[in-house]
Write a protein that holds these residues in place. Sequence first.
Motif, PDB file in Angstrom:
ATOM      1  N   THR A  37       0.840  -1.189   0.000  1.00  0.00           N
ATOM      2  CA  THR A  37       0.000   0.000   0.000  1.00  0.00           C
ATOM      3  C   THR A  37       0.876   1.240   0.000  1.00  0.00           C
ATOM      4  O   THR A  37       2.045   1.186   0.377  1.00  0.00           O
ATOM      5  N   GLY A  85      -5.488   2.221  -1.742  1.00  0.00           N
ATOM      6  CA  GLY A  85      -5.780   0.922  -2.352  1.00  0.00           C
ATOM      7  C   GLY A  85      -4.622  -0.039  -2.236  1.00  0.00           C
ATOM      8  O   GLY A  85      -3.650   0.197  -1.515  1.00  0.00           O
ATOM      9  N   TYR A 137      -6.651  -2.719  -6.681  1.00  0.00           N
ATOM     10  CA  TYR A 137      -7.905  -2.463  -5.965  1.00  0.00           C
ATOM     11  C   TYR A 137      -7.947  -1.021  -5.494  1.00  0.00           C
ATOM     12  O   TYR A 137      -7.012  -0.541  -4.852  1.00  0.00           O
ATOM     13  N   LYS A 138      -9.046  -0.351  -5.839  1.00  0.00           N
ATOM     14  CA  LYS A 138      -9.279   1.026  -5.420  1.00  0.00           C
ATOM     15  C   LYS A 138     -10.573   1.071  -4.626  1.00  0.00           C
ATOM     16  O   LYS A 138     -11.629   0.700  -5.146  1.00  0.00           O
ATOM     17  N   PRO A 139     -10.541   1.501  -3.365  1.00  0.00           N
ATOM     18  CA  PRO A 139     -11.770   1.546  -2.558  1.00  0.00           C
ATOM     19  C   PRO A 139     -12.809   2.467  -3.178  1.00  0.00           C
ATOM     20  O   PRO A 139     -12.490   3.376  -3.960  1.00  0.00           O
ATOM     21  N   GLN A 182     -12.001   5.835   0.704  1.00  0.00           N
ATOM     22  CA  GLN A 182     -10.643   6.162   0.289  1.00  0.00           C
ATOM     23  C   GLN A 182      -9.984   7.041   1.348  1.00  0.00           C
ATOM     24  O   GLN A 182     -10.581   7.992   1.820  1.00  0.00           O
TER      25      GLN A 182
END
Length: 997
Positions: free
Chosen positions: A807, A814, A829-831, A836
């Motif tokens: 991270t 993400g 992966y992107k929240p 975020q």
Amino acid sequence: MDGAFCAGTQVPRGIGVQVPGYTSNRNSRSANRRARTSRIASPSHGPIRPGSWIERFLKMSNTIPERLRSGGAPAMRGIARRAAAVALAVLLVWGQVPAVAWAEAASAESSSAANAQLQGSHASSGDASSGDSSDAANAEQTDDAAGAEQASDAQADEGQQDASESADNITGAADANADAADGNTTSADGTASGQTEGSDQPADSAENGATAALDDEDQQVAVSVSIYGMSASGDAEEWLAPYEVTLDEGHTAEDALVQALEDNSIAYEATPSEYGLCFQGITSPFDASNTLSYDGSNYWQFLVDGVSASTGASSVVATEGASYALVFGSTGELPSMVRATFEVYGIDASSNPEVWTTDSLSVEEGTTAAELTERMLDAAGIAYDAEESTYGWCLNSMTSSDGSVLARDEATGAYWQLWVNGAASDAGASSVTVEDGMSIAWYYAAYGAEYPENGVVADPDAEQPDWEGTYGFGQGSTTAETPAGDAEESWVSKIKDVTDWQTNVSDPLVAHGRVYICAGSQLIMMDAATGEELGRATLVEKVDSIARMVMVDGLIIVPVHNGRLQALTADTLTTVWYTDALPAHEQGGDQQALGSLTVEGGYLYFATASASWSSSYNGYLLCVDIKTGDVVWQRESTQSGFYWAGAAVSGSWAVIADDAGTVTVFNRETGETASTLALDAGSRSQMVSGTDAGTFIVVTKDGCLHKIAVDSRTGVAVELGSVKFGSSSTSTPVVAGGKVYVGGASLESYANSWGSTSYYGTIAVIDEASLAIEYRIISTEDGYLPAAVQASPLVSQQEGSTYVYFTCNTTPGGVYRYRMGDKQAELIYKPGEGQQNYCMASVVCGSEGTLYYINDSGHLFAIKGASSSSGDGGDTPENKPNGSDKVPGNTGTVSGSGDDGAAGRRPAGAVSPALQPLAASNGDAATSDDEALEGAATDGSDAEEEASASARATSALASDAAAERGLPSWVPVAGIVVGVCGLAAIGIYLAIVRKRS
């Protein structure tokens, strides 16, 4: 009017009234015009140059009326054509100003957007000692942003002044204004991101931002309001403890009283009068039937700073720190009160102690514990049965919120016991007089039970599950099938609210199909497959900003505040033991349990720090028996603490590095120091064992990785070598397959928009034997890694390929993945929106390969491989990296001083002119942009391709910024082309006209 002029007197239009200093006829207006013309040519304004455009313009303007009267129409048509041509030229030139401004604004926005994306600063704000990196970053960046904003404003003013002096400077003014807007935007962004999570330090950045925001607003003052009523029996009661109210400057004490009453839902009756509000009646918050109003002798009195006021509350202007009180009485004095705490500990369905209520309040001197109990139970809404007996007041039973009635249990011997100041009371409640600072508690347990701490009672005989294995921070490498292609959410669980800065959240621990995570003083157990909560338990203290649990022998061991450890059964979360608090430091405060836990041979090695973000004052190193919780030995480090540090064990020795950069080798059995070794910089990283026995790897804050060897007989430590892979690092490295994987901040830097230096993130792969950097990755296909990699990477080796998950400590918070051999990493992966935030947590995985991690939004994420991946497909033969992807990096020194001069990798510049490369850490010159994005040195024959790629990247950034503003990217270019063509046409036209004339 006698020649006098009165302000405000109006002269009607059309009336020829002569007013001194004014003329109203047409001839006088012509005279005025001539006077203005003569002033232009006056010596004080400089002479008019013969043949200049001013002289020609004046002559033309003076002859226009005569030509019109004489019928000179043909000549006038020529003049009109020239005037039209001049007007068209002026309009076309003027049209270029917004085009240029748009182009400059697009460039400025691309810089601002890139800076905002490529860097982070966290927040936090919360408790007094934090491990969150964003707090310090925000504090520094907010100060820098404030300076940048002032500088930008100065540029804007200067640009506007230049514009007023010369039309040629209009473009310069637009540029300055665009720069100012960019600086202001960055300042606002930097200030806003200062609010970051999970810190024990004051949120300097957030406070500074708030102060700046209030500069143009009314100043505010904080006051306190207290209300003292009477019980139904006539005893003084504190109806509202000192309650802070914030008012705009100029507001009155009456405003504070009304706000305090309404904020706390205390009913009142008041009528307005010439002296302000008159409080006729106020209702007790503890007894709705008890409303107090004037009874012939007692009434509601207004006191200021403990003294009866001589004026009404509406006449008292609120001042900072003032104390206001409403007291029901007749003496004009505050009642004599003492403050005490009150707690009730019942049991839950599993017979574990739980807190039913806890509060702190003031009562009148002479109040008994029985009277206090009745009042507090009534206020908490807890039903109870009590009676007066020959032994005094007796509490027979209480009913929990779920309806369970707890009374004397003959089978277990449990009953409601009175505890005073943490000890069982020998006297009855009616015989105990409440004193100032006293603790009164009721605890449902058998005679001789241990008093609960925060509702926690240890059960050393609790049955533990027979679960094998040790799990915890620094999971290192795994062979689980982690996502090799596309990834998707398995589930997301909200652990805390993003605005709750007071509650810290631990790193998750995954084992035996369960996920364990701490929030504040709660340990939560969840189903790893679904995210469903399976249970929770109370901790003796809250967790600090960084908390790294371990599971061993069926026990979950949690490090908590004050340097304590608590062990709970992994299945039922029953507390088995907990350790005592460690001594606080006079300057640094409480001990923080920020380090990693090391398990070896039935013992646990644990270190603490009394520290602020930038300074470390002292710390303790402990050895604890895992089965009993007994502290085998304890040593104090008086020079520095152990911040995010942890020990590694080999043979008879354990090794750890502290915040000052001192490596200490100590005897595992006795804790005695065998040797010390000074590194070039402090360390906030766990020591890890190397592949060879007696070797250790550790990272220092200056971005260097060190290899150390410890003599198995004497415990003497020597440094074998070091290599610089980044500008800074607090990442704990992972050793796997002869390689060392570690994160940090890049060597490459750029000048951010507020005038300071920022760095990208980096993930490095280093050969363990030679310390040569084989790969140093600083980018994805979308640009640079946006911020430092502060977590420990997760390394997955599967089907012949190695994947590294990590991270970056900035938004979006993400998960990134790097496949060894590739030139870039990728964001897998992107929240989602609202999830975020910044992220220092490490990624961990379960046995099935699902990834788990948290970020500062307060959410716990479970990420799995997509069921129908459309990504790189994992390790298919056509997708496997080949030898051409391998890129050499810095070469470390296996012996000697580890001088950076031996490094072969040169730092790179940035992708656009807005991100200016600064001097590299090792003094080498900057290389091309694409070289930096690929994270490796490339052959010089690719220079043209790299330059083209850099130009494309710059153009793309500017286009993206323009698109975000709703402005098509072709508008500035089209404006310039039209302007040039128009000017050329005007020139040709004027030449033809001149030739004809």
